[in-house]
Design a protein around this motif. Structure first.
Motif, short mmCIF file in Angstrom:
data_model
loop_
_atom_site.label_atom_id
_atom_site.label_comp_id
_atom_site.label_asym_id
_atom_site.label_seq_id
_atom_site.Cartn_x
_atom_site.Cartn_y
_atom_site.Cartn_z
N UNK A 1 0.26 -18.39 0.71
CA UNK A 1 -0.78 -17.85 1.59
C UNK A 1 -0.15 -17.09 2.75
N UNK A 2 0.93 -17.67 3.33
CA UNK A 2 1.60 -16.99 4.45
C UNK A 2 2.15 -15.63 4.00
N UNK A 3 2.81 -15.63 2.84
CA UNK A 3 3.45 -14.41 2.36
C UNK A 3 2.41 -13.34 2.05
N UNK A 4 1.34 -13.71 1.35
CA UNK A 4 0.30 -12.74 0.99
C UNK A 4 -0.33 -12.13 2.24
N UNK B 1 0.82 -1.21 0.00
CA UNK B 1 0.00 0.00 0.00
C UNK B 1 0.85 1.26 0.00
N UNK B 2 2.03 1.20 0.58
CA UNK B 2 2.88 2.40 0.66
C UNK B 2 3.72 2.59 -0.60
N UNK C 1 0.97 -11.92 5.35
CA UNK C 1 1.92 -11.11 6.13
C UNK C 1 2.20 -9.78 5.45
N UNK C 2 2.28 -9.83 4.09
CA UNK C 2 2.53 -8.58 3.37
C UNK C 2 1.46 -7.53 3.65
N UNK C 3 0.23 -7.96 3.83
CA UNK C 3 -0.88 -7.02 4.06
C UNK C 3 -0.82 -6.39 5.45
N UNK C 4 -0.05 -7.01 6.36
CA UNK C 4 0.00 -6.52 7.75
C UNK C 4 1.11 -5.49 7.95
N UNK C 5 1.90 -5.20 6.91
CA UNK C 5 2.96 -4.18 6.96
C UNK C 5 3.92 -4.41 8.13
N UNK C 6 4.33 -5.69 8.30
CA UNK C 6 5.27 -6.04 9.38
C UNK C 6 6.69 -5.86 8.88
N UNK C 7 7.58 -5.44 9.77
CA UNK C 7 8.99 -5.27 9.43
C UNK C 7 9.53 -6.58 8.86
N UNK C 8 10.42 -6.50 7.88
CA UNK C 8 10.88 -7.66 7.12
C UNK C 8 11.50 -8.75 8.01
N UNK C 9 12.30 -8.34 8.98
CA UNK C 9 12.95 -9.33 9.86
C UNK C 9 11.90 -10.05 10.70
#
Length: 559
Positions: free
Chosen positions: A395-398, A368-369, A400-408
């Motif tokens: 499914x996990x990746x999609x 989104x950013x 988590x990506x929507x939750x805008x969590x830090x990469x680490x």
């Protein structure tokens, strides 16, 4: 005196004419032999005698006797009249039981047998006239005997021919039955009923070889230990028909439980099964015709059984291919349909499975950013299991990506989720990163994956920062990340080991060295051109050789 001799000659002639007319009026062997012996009894006034003929085995065999005691029958020697060395045995028998007269019965070209007569009632010896008269009777009788034997032989041949015709007709009908059946249980019942009906056996067993051992298809043998013995024996021992004598000497364990005939069921000289048969209920021995019939029947049955097995395999394969095709379509839908257009980056991607479904995965997700997540993964194994794990990974990746969590932190979370959902030692090598289109930065984490290549000014840097492979264990040591500031014409190439380990027909690998050298040559082209060049070079190297691994490649070019 002369008149008396003439009268005797006339009576003898009349008797011979009547005798000839009588025995030639029938082709029944017993009738002919009986009249020969009774004529001799009437002429010579003796009360005992026998006629023995040559049997098929070349030995004398008593066909008719009168007035003999038990000992005289049991003592009769089984000799070959053509063997002069055995004639002493006959002379000994004649002397022992006081038979004064023995003459051979000749046909036009061979000896048919002998006639033996006992002493005359008046104890008078046989004179030359008697012997000549007997010789004449024998000559007349020989023709009738030979005719009778010929007719009997023809009848036997006709009976065998009729039997063979019936068997061939039966095999023809059964062939049509077998060819129309693809159920192994039905085939085995048809085989058993055909054997029982034709050969009259009550003890039998039909065994089928599955490639490793024999298994019982049908059996009427209570003691099943014979199966262990057969499986412990070399299959080559059952390549040919084995009859009772050979079974007794070479397979005493089978002979003891009543097996008298072993018929192999073969396809292209390979024994796929065997038929074990016990004694016939009518106590007759198995003839050559019986064995040929059972062998033909076994061949028909084993072909149908093999066809049934292949048919089941084909159905199973067809079902599996259908399932795999559905899985392939689902998996294909998991990969991104389009590549986002960015201001400072060109992205191109390629994926090819070694099988209908594969274990490679890549994704491109626009956040989104405005940042873009790129990822590539290689699931251990191939086929449906790898595809399912890949689907979970997507499914996990999609999510988590929507939750805008830090990469680490996101990497730690993905590893924990994968660890909870993997079985049998499965794992995933994984690389992902985020492209910042405004600042030309790339932040990445490498989870045990082939390090992507960063090519800048002709130098290659490998992106290794990260942590352990996904799915081995829950996260204990957090993953590490690295942020790279990118420059114009920088090139990042993400790939799976399906590229570097691709093999040609001589089993030589494409190799990391060749890959790095080739990428350096084409680094100035656009992302799509670079990707096309890489795939063409890999496929040109393999020259159509079957590959065991999936191929995935992502190219990121900085504008």
């Amino acid at each position: 005196m002369q008149s008396k001799k003439n009268n005797n000659a006339l009576r003898n002639l009349s008797a011979l004419v009547d005798f000839s007319s009588l025995i030639n009026s029938s082709l029944e062997l017993n009738f002919i032999l009986n009249n020969i012996l009774l004529t001799c009894f009437g002429k010579f006034h003796t009360t005992k005698g026998l006629i023995a003929l040559m049997c098929e085995k070349g030995k004398l065999e008593i066909k008719l006797h009168k007035g003999l005691k038990k000992g005289e029958l049991t003592d009769f020697p089984l000799i070959d009249l053509y063997n002069e060395d055995q004639e002493d045995m006959l002379k000994e028998y004649l002397s022992k039981h006081k038979y004064p007269l023995c003459q051979k019965i000749y046909s036009s070209n061979k000896v048919l047998g002998i006639i033996i007569l006992g002493e005359k009632l008046n104890k008078v010896e046989y004179n030359d006239d008697d012997k000549n008269f007997l010789k004449t009777i024998q000559n007349i009788g020989a023709t009738a005997i030979e005719n009778s034997l010929t007719v009997e032989e023809l009848k036997s041949v006709n009976r065998n021919l009729d039997s063979k015709v019936n068997q061939l007709s039966s095999l023809f009908d059964l062939g049509k039955e077998f060819s129309g059946v693809l159920d192994i249980e039905t085939i085995s019942k048809l085989l058993v009923f055909s054997i029982l009906g034709q050969l009259f056996v009550s003890r039998f067993s039909v065994l089928i070889h599955d490639g490793e051992k024999f298994n019982i298809l049908e059996s009427k043998i209570k003691n099943e230990k014979y199966l262990d013995f057969i499986n412990e024996s070399d299959t080559e021992l059952f390549r040919n028909v084995i009859e009772a004598n050979e079974i007794q000497s070479n397979f005493p364990q089978l002979f003891e439980i009543g097996i008298r005939l072993i018929i192999p069921m073969q396809i292209k000289s390979e024994t796929k099964g065997i038929i074990l048969l016990g004694n016939r209920m009518n106590n007759l021995k198995y003839t050559k015709s019986d064995i040929e019939y059972a062998s033909s029947l076994g061949s028909l049955a084993i072909i149908s059984i093999e066809n049934s097995r292949l048919f089941d395999e084909a159905l199973e394969k067809q079902k599996m291919e259908k399932d795999l095709e559905i899985a392939r379509k689902i998996q294909s839908n998991l990969l991104p349909d389009t590549v986002p257009v960015l201001k400072n980056f060109e992205i191109a991607a390629f994926n090819k499975s070694a099988k209908q479904v594969g274990g490679d995965y890549y994704d491109i997700v626009k956040l989104e950013d405005g940042r873009v997540t790129v990822a590539v993964a290689d699931v251990s194994g191939k086929g449906v299991q790898a595809a399912l794990l890949m689907a979970n990974m997507q499914a996990f990746l999609q999510s988590i990506c929507k939750q805008n969590i830090e990469l680490v932190k996101a990497s730690n979370l993905i590893n924990d989720l994968v660890s909870e959902n993997t079985v049998d030692g499965s794992f995933i090598t994984f690389f992902w990163g985020q492209l910042d289109d405004e600042n030309k930065e790339f932040t990445y984490v490498n989870a045990g994956h082939n390090p992507p290549l960063l090519i800048r000014n002709g130098e290659i840097t490998k992106l290794k920062k990260g942590g352990m492979i996904l799915g081995v264990m829950a996260t204990v040591i957090p993953y590490l990340s690295e942020t790279i500031s990118l420059q114009k014409d920088d090139l990042i190439v993400l790939f799976t080991d399906g590229i570097t380990e691709a093999m040609d027909n001589d089993f030589s690998e494409y190799s990391d060295e060749r890959f790095e050298e080739f990428v350096s040559k084409v680094k100035l082209n656009s992302a799509n051109e670079i990707l096309d060049s890489i795939t063409h070079d890999v496929f040109d190297f393999t020259k159509g050789a079957d590959q065991s691994d999936d191929i995935t490649c992502l190219v990121i070019k900085v504008n």
